[in-house]
Design a protein around this motif. Structure first.
Motif, PDB file in Angstrom:
ATOM      1  N   PRO A 129      -7.368  11.330   3.849  1.00  0.00           N
ATOM      2  CA  PRO A 129      -8.490  10.394   3.706  1.00  0.00           C
ATOM      3  C   PRO A 129      -9.233  10.514   2.377  1.00  0.00           C
ATOM      4  CG  PRO A 129      -8.649  11.596   5.780  1.00  0.00           C
ATOM      5  CD  PRO A 129      -7.560  12.228   4.974  1.00  0.00           C
ATOM      6  N   ILE A 130      -9.088  11.667   1.736  1.00  0.00           N
ATOM      7  CA  ILE A 130      -9.775  11.872   0.465  1.00  0.00           C
ATOM      8  C   ILE A 130      -9.098  10.984  -0.573  1.00  0.00           C
ATOM      9  CG2 ILE A 130     -10.408  13.527  -1.327  1.00  0.00           C
ATOM     10  CD1 ILE A 130     -10.250  15.702   0.902  1.00  0.00           C
ATOM     11  N   SER A 131      -9.796   9.957  -0.989  1.00  0.00           N
ATOM     12  CA  SER A 131      -9.179   8.997  -1.899  1.00  0.00           C
ATOM     13  C   SER A 131     -10.212   8.421  -2.850  1.00  0.00           C
ATOM     14  CB  SER A 131      -8.510   7.873  -1.107  1.00  0.00           C
ATOM     15  OG  SER A 131      -9.452   7.187  -0.332  1.00  0.00           O
ATOM     16  N   VAL A 132      -9.687   7.896  -3.929  1.00  0.00           N
ATOM     17  CA  VAL A 132     -10.522   7.258  -4.939  1.00  0.00           C
ATOM     18  C   VAL A 132      -9.960   5.862  -5.191  1.00  0.00           C
ATOM     19  CG1 VAL A 132     -11.334   7.368  -7.334  1.00  0.00           C
ATOM     20  CG2 VAL A 132     -10.970   9.484  -6.039  1.00  0.00           C
ATOM     21  N   PHE A 162       0.504  12.952  12.551  1.00  0.00           N
ATOM     22  CA  PHE A 162      -0.515  12.392  11.662  1.00  0.00           C
ATOM     23  C   PHE A 162      -0.575  10.867  11.794  1.00  0.00           C
ATOM     24  CE2 PHE A 162      -0.617  10.278   7.443  1.00  0.00           C
ATOM     25  CZ  PHE A 162      -1.970  10.396   7.160  1.00  0.00           C
ATOM     26  N   LEU A 163       0.592  10.217  11.744  1.00  0.00           N
ATOM     27  CA  LEU A 163       0.638   8.755  11.839  1.00  0.00           C
ATOM     28  C   LEU A 163       0.100   8.268  13.181  1.00  0.00           C
ATOM     29  CD1 LEU A 163       4.075   7.924  10.192  1.00  0.00           C
ATOM     30  CD2 LEU A 163       1.802   7.493   9.263  1.00  0.00           C
ATOM     31  N   LEU A 164       0.492   8.922  14.258  1.00  0.00           N
ATOM     32  CA  LEU A 164       0.013   8.516  15.581  1.00  0.00           C
ATOM     33  C   LEU A 164      -1.498   8.670  15.700  1.00  0.00           C
ATOM     34  CD1 LEU A 164       2.849   9.884  17.897  1.00  0.00           C
ATOM     35  CD2 LEU A 164       2.329   7.486  17.366  1.00  0.00           C
ATOM     36  N   LEU A 165      -2.026   9.754  15.177  1.00  0.00           N
ATOM     37  CA  LEU A 165      -3.485   9.934  15.197  1.00  0.00           C
ATOM     38  C   LEU A 165      -4.176   8.795  14.453  1.00  0.00           C
ATOM     39  CD1 LEU A 165      -3.704  13.791  14.590  1.00  0.00           C
ATOM     40  CD2 LEU A 165      -4.271  12.572  16.708  1.00  0.00           C
ATOM     41  N   GLY A 166      -3.618   8.427  13.306  1.00  0.00           N
ATOM     42  CA  GLY A 166      -4.181   7.327  12.537  1.00  0.00           C
ATOM     43  C   GLY A 166      -4.022   5.986  13.226  1.00  0.00           C
ATOM     44  N   GLY A 172      -6.514   5.268  15.812  1.00  0.00           N
ATOM     45  CA  GLY A 172      -7.865   5.020  15.350  1.00  0.00           C
ATOM     46  C   GLY A 172      -8.608   6.160  14.684  1.00  0.00           C
ATOM     47  N   LEU A 173      -8.051   7.355  14.671  1.00  0.00           N
ATOM     48  CA  LEU A 173      -8.742   8.435  13.963  1.00  0.00           C
ATOM     49  C   LEU A 173      -8.751   8.121  12.473  1.00  0.00           C
ATOM     50  CD1 LEU A 173      -8.272   9.903  16.690  1.00  0.00           C
ATOM     51  CD2 LEU A 173      -8.102  11.978  15.356  1.00  0.00           C
ATOM     52  N   SER A 223     -10.024   5.736   6.951  1.00  0.00           N
ATOM     53  CA  SER A 223      -9.724   4.591   7.797  1.00  0.00           C
ATOM     54  C   SER A 223      -8.664   4.988   8.820  1.00  0.00           C
ATOM     55  CB  SER A 223      -9.238   3.413   6.947  1.00  0.00           C
ATOM     56  OG  SER A 223      -8.063   3.771   6.252  1.00  0.00           O
ATOM     57  N   GLY A 224      -8.520   4.166   9.827  1.00  0.00           N
ATOM     58  CA  GLY A 224      -7.521   4.398  10.853  1.00  0.00           C
ATOM     59  C   GLY A 224      -7.261   3.110  11.599  1.00  0.00           C
ATOM     60  N   GLY A 225      -6.325   3.160  12.512  1.00  0.00           N
ATOM     61  CA  GLY A 225      -6.003   2.012  13.333  1.00  0.00           C
ATOM     62  C   GLY A 225      -4.683   1.380  12.935  1.00  0.00           C
TER      63      GLY A 225
END
Length: 180
Positions: A25-28, A63-67, A70-71, A78-80
């Motif tokens: 999630p850490i992004s610029v 990781f993908l499933l968590l995202g 919606g996590l 972001s997620g979903g």
């Protein structure tokens, strides 16, 4: 012959999925591209060093499933499912191929040059899939999408490969030293 995954290995798979959830999630955001600079690719490479190919793939699937559920684990917290089905979703799905290809090369234990080749191949697959998906989603040509979504990231991703090639073997060595 059936290969079982030990509790210890499950813990490491989960730990690497957690590291993906923390770093990705850490992004610029950058003004020249709809794709942000993220630490997700670095986390993918570290996962490839720590885990065997199938285990690394399982970690990224978690990781993908968590995202998807919606996590907020994708870039920009972001997620979903909408994120995966959106314009940059091909790059997220590309993580599966990046981690697997990278881990296959890394675990052949042929040296750092081979590790780097594996990471480049994995990233190339991710770039291709992501750019194709973006191109289809946005109705842009492949070359235009490539210029927009890949070219701005080449230097940064090269740096991530070098960083992973330096610290990945050390992390892996230390985990092996404590029998993990």
């Amino acid at each position: 012959m059936e290969k079982t995954i030990t509790i210890k290995k499950m813990a490491i798979i989960s730990l690497m999925a957690a590291i993906l959830c923390i770093l990705s999630p850490i992004s610029v955001p950058i003004f020249i591209s709809p794709v942000p600079i993220s630490l997700g690719v670095l986390a993918i490479y570290l996962t490839a060093y720590v885990l065997e190919p199938v285990e690394a793939l399982i970690s990224v699937v978690i990781f993908l499933l968590l995202g998807i559920f919606g996590l907020p684990v994708f870039s920009g917290y972001s997620g979903g499912i909408g994120k995966v089905l959106g314009p940059t979703g091909g790059y997220i799905i590309g993580f599966l191929f990046t981690v697997y290809a990278s881990s296959v090369f890394i675990h052949l234990k042929k040296g750092i040059a081979f590790d780097i080749i594996g990471m480049i191949i994995g990233l190339g697959i991710c770039y291709f899939l992501g750019t194709m998906w973006f191109s289809l989603q946005q109705g842009k040509g492949f070359i235009a999408s490539l210029l927009l979504c890949v070219v701005p990231f080449l230097i940064g991703d090269a740096i991530k490969i070098v960083v992973a090639a330096i610290i990945g073997p050390e992390i892996s060595k230390r985990l092996n030293k404590v029998n993990i």
